[in-house]
Motif scaffolding. Structure first.
Motif, PDB file in Angstrom:
ATOM      1  N   PHE A 168       0.821  -1.201   0.000  1.00  0.00           N
ATOM      2  CA  PHE A 168       0.000   0.000   0.000  1.00  0.00           C
ATOM      3  C   PHE A 168       0.862   1.261   0.000  1.00  0.00           C
ATOM      4  CE2 PHE A 168      -2.473   3.181   2.425  1.00  0.00           C
ATOM      5  CZ  PHE A 168      -3.487   3.373   1.503  1.00  0.00           C
ATOM      6  N   LEU A 169       1.890   1.292   0.856  1.00  0.00           N
ATOM      7  CA  LEU A 169       2.735   2.482   0.953  1.00  0.00           C
ATOM      8  C   LEU A 169       3.517   2.721  -0.336  1.00  0.00           C
ATOM      9  CD1 LEU A 169       3.602   4.767   2.794  1.00  0.00           C
ATOM     10  CD2 LEU A 169       5.456   3.323   3.615  1.00  0.00           C
ATOM     11  N   TYR A 170       3.989   1.671  -0.963  1.00  0.00           N
ATOM     12  CA  TYR A 170       4.716   1.813  -2.227  1.00  0.00           C
ATOM     13  C   TYR A 170       3.809   2.408  -3.301  1.00  0.00           C
ATOM     14  CZ  TYR A 170       7.493   0.644  -6.335  1.00  0.00           C
ATOM     15  OH  TYR A 170       8.208   0.720  -7.499  1.00  0.00           O
ATOM     16  N   LYS A 171       2.569   1.920  -3.333  1.00  0.00           N
ATOM     17  CA  LYS A 171       1.634   2.462  -4.321  1.00  0.00           C
ATOM     18  C   LYS A 171       1.341   3.931  -4.054  1.00  0.00           C
ATOM     19  CE  LYS A 171      -0.688  -1.845  -5.460  1.00  0.00           C
ATOM     20  NZ  LYS A 171      -1.935  -2.606  -5.399  1.00  0.00           N
ATOM     21  N   LEU A 172       1.233   4.309  -2.765  1.00  0.00           N
ATOM     22  CA  LEU A 172       0.985   5.715  -2.437  1.00  0.00           C
ATOM     23  C   LEU A 172       2.174   6.593  -2.808  1.00  0.00           C
ATOM     24  CD1 LEU A 172      -0.829   5.686   1.017  1.00  0.00           C
ATOM     25  CD2 LEU A 172      -1.784   6.228  -1.210  1.00  0.00           C
ATOM     26  N   GLN A 173       3.389   6.109  -2.520  1.00  0.00           N
ATOM     27  CA  GLN A 173       4.586   6.909  -2.796  1.00  0.00           C
ATOM     28  C   GLN A 173       4.817   7.101  -4.286  1.00  0.00           C
ATOM     29  OE1 GLN A 173       7.557   4.768  -0.629  1.00  0.00           O
ATOM     30  NE2 GLN A 173       7.316   6.026   1.198  1.00  0.00           N
ATOM     31  N   ASN A 174       4.307   6.215  -5.109  1.00  0.00           N
ATOM     32  CA  ASN A 174       4.499   6.312  -6.559  1.00  0.00           C
ATOM     33  C   ASN A 174       3.201   6.645  -7.287  1.00  0.00           C
ATOM     34  OD1 ASN A 174       7.282   5.652  -6.539  1.00  0.00           O
ATOM     35  ND2 ASN A 174       6.701   3.555  -6.075  1.00  0.00           N
ATOM     36  N   HIS A 175       2.289   7.273  -6.588  1.00  0.00           N
ATOM     37  CA  HIS A 175       1.007   7.640  -7.178  1.00  0.00           C
ATOM     38  C   HIS A 175       1.193   8.775  -8.185  1.00  0.00           C
ATOM     39  CE1 HIS A 175      -3.301   8.641  -7.317  1.00  0.00           C
ATOM     40  NE2 HIS A 175      -3.484   7.410  -6.866  1.00  0.00           N
ATOM     41  N   TRP A 185       0.402  14.389  -7.057  1.00  0.00           N
ATOM     42  CA  TRP A 185       1.416  14.870  -6.116  1.00  0.00           C
ATOM     43  C   TRP A 185       0.876  14.961  -4.696  1.00  0.00           C
ATOM     44  CZ3 TRP A 185       0.843  19.290  -3.277  1.00  0.00           C
ATOM     45  CH2 TRP A 185      -0.180  20.158  -3.658  1.00  0.00           C
ATOM     46  N   LEU A 186      -0.395  15.257  -4.534  1.00  0.00           N
ATOM     47  CA  LEU A 186      -0.978  15.384  -3.197  1.00  0.00           C
ATOM     48  C   LEU A 186      -0.967  14.033  -2.466  1.00  0.00           C
ATOM     49  CD1 LEU A 186      -2.214  17.476  -1.345  1.00  0.00           C
ATOM     50  CD2 LEU A 186      -4.470  16.879  -2.253  1.00  0.00           C
ATOM     51  N   VAL A 187      -1.225  12.979  -3.195  1.00  0.00           N
ATOM     52  CA  VAL A 187      -1.188  11.627  -2.605  1.00  0.00           C
ATOM     53  C   VAL A 187       0.244  11.270  -2.237  1.00  0.00           C
ATOM     54  CG1 VAL A 187      -1.675   9.188  -3.034  1.00  0.00           C
ATOM     55  CG2 VAL A 187      -3.254  10.932  -3.876  1.00  0.00           C
ATOM     56  N   ARG A 188       1.219  11.635  -3.077  1.00  0.00           N
ATOM     57  CA  ARG A 188       2.629  11.364  -2.778  1.00  0.00           C
ATOM     58  C   ARG A 188       3.079  12.121  -1.538  1.00  0.00           C
ATOM     59  NH1 ARG A 188       3.290  11.976  -8.503  1.00  0.00           N
ATOM     60  NH2 ARG A 188       4.223  14.002  -8.119  1.00  0.00           N
ATOM     61  N   VAL A 189       2.626  13.376  -1.367  1.00  0.00           N
ATOM     62  CA  VAL A 189       2.969  14.167  -0.175  1.00  0.00           C
ATOM     63  C   VAL A 189       2.356  13.520   1.053  1.00  0.00           C
ATOM     64  CG1 VAL A 189       2.589  16.385   0.974  1.00  0.00           C
ATOM     65  CG2 VAL A 189       3.307  16.324  -1.419  1.00  0.00           C
ATOM     66  N   PHE A 190       1.094  13.087   0.950  1.00  0.00           N
ATOM     67  CA  PHE A 190       0.433  12.401   2.066  1.00  0.00           C
ATOM     68  C   PHE A 190       1.200  11.136   2.441  1.00  0.00           C
ATOM     69  CE2 PHE A 190      -2.619   9.110   3.397  1.00  0.00           C
ATOM     70  CZ  PHE A 190      -3.000   9.668   4.616  1.00  0.00           C
ATOM     71  N   ALA A 191       1.669  10.383   1.459  1.00  0.00           N
ATOM     72  CA  ALA A 191       2.430   9.156   1.721  1.00  0.00           C
ATOM     73  C   ALA A 191       3.752   9.475   2.408  1.00  0.00           C
ATOM     74  CB  ALA A 191       2.686   8.404   0.419  1.00  0.00           C
TER      75      ALA A 191
END
Length: 103
Positions: free
Chosen positions: A61-68, A71-77
């Motif tokens: 889950f975290l990998y998918k968030l970090q590579n979303h 940009w807002l999702v990546r910042v949240f991750a």
């Protein structure tokens, strides 16, 4: 003086001279070649395990968030990951402190 080596086949019991394969059943009897094949099998097994671990990591889950793509999702991750690291550091310090106090 010839370097003759008599090797007994483990599967059929036939003695062979300076051969890689048994003359009777065709089984591999050269210890050097057997060792090389064993090493190659172990390397392939380790490589397959590493590939499987990489696929598992990429599906997290975290990998998918970090590579979303957003940009807002990546910042949240990144914030979520930072908070997790801080909590783990505090927990590790408390565990170390408890171990030092009890010792």
């Amino acid at each position: 003086m010839n370097n003759l080596s008599l090797i007994k086949c483990k599967s059929c019991g036939t003695f062979n001279r300076n051969l890689d394969h048994c003359s009777n059943c065709g089984e591999l009897i050269n210890p050097t070649l057997i060792r090389k094949l064993s090493i190659e099998k172990r390397k392939k097994k380790i490589k397959d395990q590493l590939k499987e671990e990489q696929v598992t990591t990429e599906n997290s889950f975290l990998y998918k968030l970090q590579n979303h793509r957003f940009w807002l999702v990546r910042v949240f991750a990144a914030v979520l990951h930072s908070v997790w690291v801080i909590i783990m550091a505090i927990g590790s310090f408390l565990a170390w402190l408890a171990a030092m106090i009890s010792a």
